[in-house]
Design a protein around this motif. Structure first.
Motif, PDB file in Angstrom:
ATOM      1  N   ASN A 245      67.224  45.166  99.503  1.00 37.91           N
ATOM      2  CA  ASN A 245      66.456  46.235  99.417  1.00 37.91           C
ATOM      3  C   ASN A 245      66.404  46.961 100.885  1.00 37.91           C
ATOM      4  OD1 ASN A 245      63.705  47.528  99.932  1.00 37.91           O
ATOM      5  ND2 ASN A 245      62.759  46.155  98.458  1.00 37.91           N
ATOM      6  N   GLU A 246      66.976  48.073 100.859  1.00 39.57           N
ATOM      7  CA  GLU A 246      67.044  48.798 102.068  1.00 39.57           C
ATOM      8  C   GLU A 246      65.805  49.421 102.536  1.00 39.57           C
ATOM      9  OE1 GLU A 246      70.127  51.910 102.033  1.00 39.57           O
ATOM     10  OE2 GLU A 246      70.396  51.528 104.464  1.00 39.57           O
ATOM     11  N   ILE A 247      64.794  49.589 101.725  1.00 41.09           N
ATOM     12  CA  ILE A 247      63.586  50.142 102.181  1.00 41.09           C
ATOM     13  C   ILE A 247      62.824  49.453 103.164  1.00 41.09           C
ATOM     14  CG2 ILE A 247      61.323  51.234 101.336  1.00 41.09           C
ATOM     15  CD1 ILE A 247      63.483  53.076 100.714  1.00 41.09           C
TER      16      ILE A 247
ATOM     17  N   GLN B 156      64.228  46.707 104.258  1.00 42.16           N
ATOM     18  CA  GLN B 156      65.167  46.020 104.985  1.00 42.16           C
ATOM     19  C   GLN B 156      65.439  44.529 104.725  1.00 42.16           C
ATOM     20  OE1 GLN B 156      66.442  49.210 108.978  1.00 42.16           O
ATOM     21  NE2 GLN B 156      65.865  46.947 109.172  1.00 42.16           N
TER      22      GLN B 156
END
Lengths: 584, 584
Positions: B186-188, B190
């Protein structure tokens, strides 16, 4: 003081607060200090609440000026118990008059204030004890456990979760009077050990004056400044897992605590003072958040920080909209440039109210917003400041400015931040002034991940605004690389206890349904307890019950619903009957 | 590879490591990689151990090249159990041959290595299962709980606390083979969610390649690099509360974990993913450190950090003595200029060995030390590097340099740090090479406050050095404003299991007596468990028992002494009989 009104000004109550009155219990802060809304804010509220100046010509709510007096029998406390307590703490430190009893029964949620204004006296202790040292607390707890007498603690009294309420009566320790001393200060480890009734300003004063007081090399700060700072206690911070407004840099209280000492029915618990460990589950983290349900927190060792206000860098920016502002805030928290100390982003509704509150609307800035295409009800205010060593603080400020620019933020300099700082601890005074006219203000908060923030904000607001003529201001603060706290402030013309409770319940439902955690720093207490199991999960919540059963199998420590641990389903402070707020 | 020796060089074993040999189990790391001491270090050791080249002409210890083969009956596992496991995981993923059984029984403490070299086969599982997904683990745990079959887990196998040892036999899950996949990224927020058998390099590779692999905007790092990085697992890091060498910046694993999922005898436990909470005791912190005694950790969500190696700043300094160096390190940690990523201070004995290990003694620097009055056996080496955003990293480096100068530190530039980085993950290889000649190397570590550090260092060293001809190197790393980890490495000519155990026990006694916490990041396991209650306190330790009794009342999860929770006094891995080491 605030500017005089140009037009009609409500007759804000500026009179005396009689020493033994109901008002002296529910009123926030100093008896002789009041704060009233600025004229622009007052005018805005009239529009929103759909009322006129006429509604502000007489008080719509009891002012609570009468002397506290009631006829509520003691539940079970016997003369011999009181005699014993006096033998331990001294005659002057055990009280069972009406005023002393009521003054430790309630916290500061609107539910508490409404009851006090309406002389609803329920759930009070039989007797109030003012301990001076932990030996006294140990003796009394042991005595109470042997006789199955319920025990409560009143720290600063700023609970908004009915945390201190004496559901089962009997004994409450009021820690404010005598239990607020420094036990030790250790400059090598940068720690201070204190009694848990110490207030925020007492703690900060000791630390700021460390050079004179402890012959320290330098001055220190506690780093923990909740809005309730002036009227909250160290013990309350810890047992509820509180957070200060500067927590983005200094950490939540559970990060600031090094070790704790509790008196529980199964004996003393003294946690490790090691800076970090790999010795099984963290006992420090098991005890923090226990909210008095496992035992009484008697001593806390806190990490302290260097007092370097000269390094503070202030900043504030206006962003085009909530989505852009959130993206900027997330980048600020994830860029690894160091964390801001205060870090606060207001949604469009809060932004427009803050513009009025801090007088920005009257300034030339307002015109600039229009010129630059920032729209009302869309634009979002970000403010903050950095702390720490000079170069660190500077770098934080540099990163924040760079990122804000990248996201099209308009630099408002440190001016707005300074305005916010002026009000940061005294905004709660506004609440009493407005409530005299039937306008209630209350808050709820939750913890969210970045990826869930938009949804939680949208869903909770949708419920809040389903009630017409209601303000719902939201800000994001206490931020982390993985998310932040969302803090909802709702203001409405509302005086009915049932309606208030149903409204609060509706917001809690919305928070839970949207997938947020039920509290970031207010704690759970007795009010939010019915949501706790649903939020944590059944197997996860069971762990709390197991711990409660170990520490306090007879339900004597803050009993009556704390964390929901000790009540049969039918005894629980239940969720209210649903009210359709759209139809009001 | 290292430089050839000018004089006599021991016949370091450079031969094959047969695939099914004892050596292939105990040998650190890659089968075809070895590392040997530099000549200067070899010569120094000869002096200290009072031995000659003759002692290095033939191996003093079994090389363990034989094929693993033994006749140890299964404890209780029935054919029908194995049939069931195969029906869940597939025929290829259930093994009960000698090699598979022994290969998951031991960790990497000297006690394990000595047993393997001497073909001492004890405490092995009946059967090894290689799960692929958590459903399989759930099914097998449920089956085992119903039939009271003990369950063990083998993650990376680098335990130095007998953490993985199957005291009660039966089933061990070997997580290395199939249980090492990414669940989500999940890059949002991190974060990355992974199966717990994932190794350090696997995790770091996924994150470094996030742009290609997850279509992320940038590359990430896990920030967690223990010395065992290459052969340890995410699950092992979490259940033991491990720390990486960069933990001073990135935090210990308990700071890096966002949430966890466990399978326990009472059902699944899924902890909250909120960034911070005030919802009672922390369930995340209750489960971390449970070392498999509450259940099996099946999934972990970790915070991830931006991969920015270009911002790294290296530094190293030589300080006059241990006291001055400690004072400097404390100031570096308390100045609030941001924290160094690697932060490591060696005591005089370690410093002189590192000077040899990293070739500094042969460099012009050595002369400069003398000129500047830095004395052997007094001077202390500090090294580290900073990570994070460019300006942040620069500021950390700036502060460290300023403080080092203030305390009279001599700037050694980034050279020594780079040498240390080269060896940071492969120094463990040295151990096997030396042990072939009967020289054992082992480590113990503890957590101390600054105010207690000098005493702990003095007292533990006093015991270590009470044994003649023994090296005891100490460094301080993983630092905090309130203290740090003290890490003791002891090297001696020692091949006897009993002597080894008595020596280790003596050090643990000294650590406990000096008031340090028993472990900062190695965990407790079965070896250190006898010290745990004494370290935490009786009432405090009781909390662990209560939790164990809740999760695993039948003692099926990693039973046989883990955290000391499930054994009668007479069954415990006991402290050894005292040996007077001064008389050896």
């Amino acid at each position: 003081m605030s500017k005089p009104y140009k037009g009609f000004e409500p007759k804000w109550y500026r009179g005396e607060v009689p020493a033994n009155s109901y008002r002296s219990i529910f009123k926030w802060g100093k008896p002789d200090f009041i704060k009233v809304p600025k004229e622009t804010l007052y005018n805005m509220m009239k529009g929103i609440f759909n009322v006129t100046d006429d509604d502000f010509k007489s008080y719509n709510e009891n002012l609570g000026l009468d002397e506290v007096k009631f006829d509520v029998a003691k539940k079970a406390c016997k003369d011999e118990d009181i005699k014993f307590f006096k033998s331990v703490c001294g005659d002057d430190n055990v009280k069972d008059d009406d005023y002393s009893r009521l003054s430790v029964a309630y916290g500061k949620t609107m539910y508490d204030l409404l009851r006090l204004r309406n002389k609803i006296v329920e759930n009070i202790p039989d007797v109030v004890v003012y301990p001076s040292d932990k030996k006294e607390i140990e003796k009394i707890v042991q005595y109470c456990v042997e006789r199955r007498i319920p025990v409560y603690v009143y720290g600063g009294g700023s609970s908004v979760t009915r945390g201190v309420e004496c559901m089962k009566g009997e004994v409450s320790f009021d820690m404010r009077k005598n239990y607020n001393k420094v036990i030790s200060f250790n400059e090598i480890d940068q720690t201070i050990t204190v009694q848990t009734g110490m207030s925020g300003p007492q703690l900060e004063s000791h630390l700021n004056n460390a050079i004179a007081e402890f012959k320290a090399k330098r001055a220190y700060t506690c780093g923990h400044f909740p809005q309730s700072f002036e009227y909250s206690s160290v013990g309350g911070w810890v047992v509820t897992r509180g957070a200060g407004q500067n927590s983005t840099y200094y950490g939540k209280i559970e990060d600031i605590v090094l070790s704790q000492e509790y008196v529980t029915p199964v004996g003393k618990i003294v946690t490790s003072h090691a800076p970090a460990e790999a010795t099984g589950p963290s006992i420090n983290q098991i005890m923090m958040g226990s909210e008095g349900a496992f035992g009484i927190l008697t001593e806390v060792t806190l990490k302290v920080f260097r007092y370097m206000p000269e390094n503070r860098k202030r900043y504030s920016f206006m962003f085009k909209d909530w989505e852009t502002a959130q993206a900027a805030a997330r980048e600020m928290m994830q860029c690894e440039g160091g964390t801001s100390s205060v870090f606060r982003l207001s949604d469009p509704e809060e932004t427009s109210i803050m513009m009025k509150l801090y007088g920005v609307e009257d300034s030339p800035l307002a015109k600039l917003f229009k010129l630059r295409g920032f729209k009302d009800n869309e634009k979002c205010l970000f403010l903050g400041f950095s702390d720490g060593e000079k170069g660190f603080s500077k770098n934080v400020s540099r990163c924040i400015k760079r990122i804000a620019r990248h996201f099209g933020g308009m630099n408002l300099t440190g001016y707005v931040t300074k305005s916010w700082e002026k009000g940061r601890f005294n905004d709660p005074y506004l609440r009493d002034s407005m409530q005299d006219f039937g306008i209630m203000t209350d808050t709820l908060e939750c913890s969210v991940n970045w990826s869930n923030m938009a949804q939680v904000h949208r869903d909770v607001r949708a419920f809040c605004k389903s009630r017409p003529n209601t303000i719902c201001m939201t800000h994001m603060s206490h931020a982390y690389p993985q998310g932040a706290n969302l803090y909802f402030i709702f203001i409405a013309k509302m005086s009915d206890l049932k309606e208030y409770k149903a409204y609060q319940d509706g917001i809690l439902d919305a928070i839970q349904k949207a997938g947020a955690s039920m509290s970031h720093h207010h704690g759970i207490g007795k009010s939010f307890a019915p949501w706790l199991e649903g939020s944590l999960g059944k197997n996860e919540y069971e762990i709390f019950k197991v711990l409660k059963n170990h520490f306090d199998p007879e339900f004597l420590m803050n009993p009556g619903g704390t964390l929901g641990l000790d009540l049969k389903p039918e005894e629980k402070i239940s969720k209210s009957d649903k009210i359709d707020f759209t139809k009001r």
